[in-house]
Write a protein that holds these residues in place. Structure first.
Motif, PDB file in Angstrom:
ATOM      1  N   LEU A  37      54.485  34.687  40.756  1.00  0.00           N
ATOM      2  CA  LEU A  37      55.614  35.541  41.138  1.00  0.00           C
ATOM      3  C   LEU A  37      55.314  37.006  40.854  1.00  0.00           C
ATOM      4  CD1 LEU A  37      58.494  35.922  42.131  1.00  0.00           C
ATOM      5  CD2 LEU A  37      59.281  35.461  39.810  1.00  0.00           C
ATOM      6  N   LEU A  38      54.754  37.299  39.686  1.00  0.00           N
ATOM      7  CA  LEU A  38      54.418  38.687  39.350  1.00  0.00           C
ATOM      8  C   LEU A  38      53.348  39.237  40.288  1.00  0.00           C
ATOM      9  CD1 LEU A  38      54.459  38.478  35.459  1.00  0.00           C
ATOM     10  CD2 LEU A  38      56.115  39.644  36.934  1.00  0.00           C
ATOM     11  N   ARG A  39      52.378  38.399  40.641  1.00  0.00           N
ATOM     12  CA  ARG A  39      51.345  38.826  41.582  1.00  0.00           C
ATOM     13  C   ARG A  39      51.969  39.134  42.939  1.00  0.00           C
ATOM     14  NH1 ARG A  39      47.413  35.023  44.450  1.00  0.00           N
ATOM     15  NH2 ARG A  39      46.253  36.486  45.695  1.00  0.00           N
ATOM     16  N   PHE A  40      52.880  38.284  43.378  1.00  0.00           N
ATOM     17  CA  PHE A  40      53.569  38.493  44.652  1.00  0.00           C
ATOM     18  C   PHE A  40      54.345  39.800  44.636  1.00  0.00           C
ATOM     19  CE2 PHE A  40      57.397  38.005  47.266  1.00  0.00           C
ATOM     20  CZ  PHE A  40      56.831  37.748  48.495  1.00  0.00           C
ATOM     21  N   LEU A  41      55.057  40.062  43.554  1.00  0.00           N
ATOM     22  CA  LEU A  41      55.869  41.276  43.463  1.00  0.00           C
ATOM     23  C   LEU A  41      55.015  42.536  43.378  1.00  0.00           C
ATOM     24  CD1 LEU A  41      58.648  40.052  41.007  1.00  0.00           C
ATOM     25  CD2 LEU A  41      58.847  40.415  43.476  1.00  0.00           C
ATOM     26  N   ALA A  42      53.847  42.447  42.755  1.00  0.00           N
ATOM     27  CA  ALA A  42      53.010  43.625  42.550  1.00  0.00           C
ATOM     28  C   ALA A  42      52.128  43.955  43.746  1.00  0.00           C
ATOM     29  CB  ALA A  42      52.126  43.417  41.315  1.00  0.00           C
TER      30      ALA A  42
END
Length: 60
Positions: free
Chosen positions: A32-37
């Protein structure tokens, strides 16, 4: 075989079950963090989603 047996018997109280659950939670959060970043990743996911929705007739 031991791992399967330990997970199948009273699995929610098992320390191994809890460890795997926590690892899964960490993996989901990292994704999720990778997707958001990553704006490029978001664009690719959006394009693929739009293509799938158009194929299935979900979009107007």
């Amino acid at each position: 075989m031991t791992l399967k047996r330990r997970l199948s018997s009273n699995s929610r109280k098992s320390q191994i079950y809890k460890a795997f659950r926590d690892v899964g939670s960490v993996m989901r959060n990292v994704a999720l963090l990778r997707f958001l970043a990553d704006s490029g990743l978001r664009a690719r996911v959006t394009a693929a989603t739009n293509k799938a929705e158009a194929y299935n007739g979900f979009s107007a």
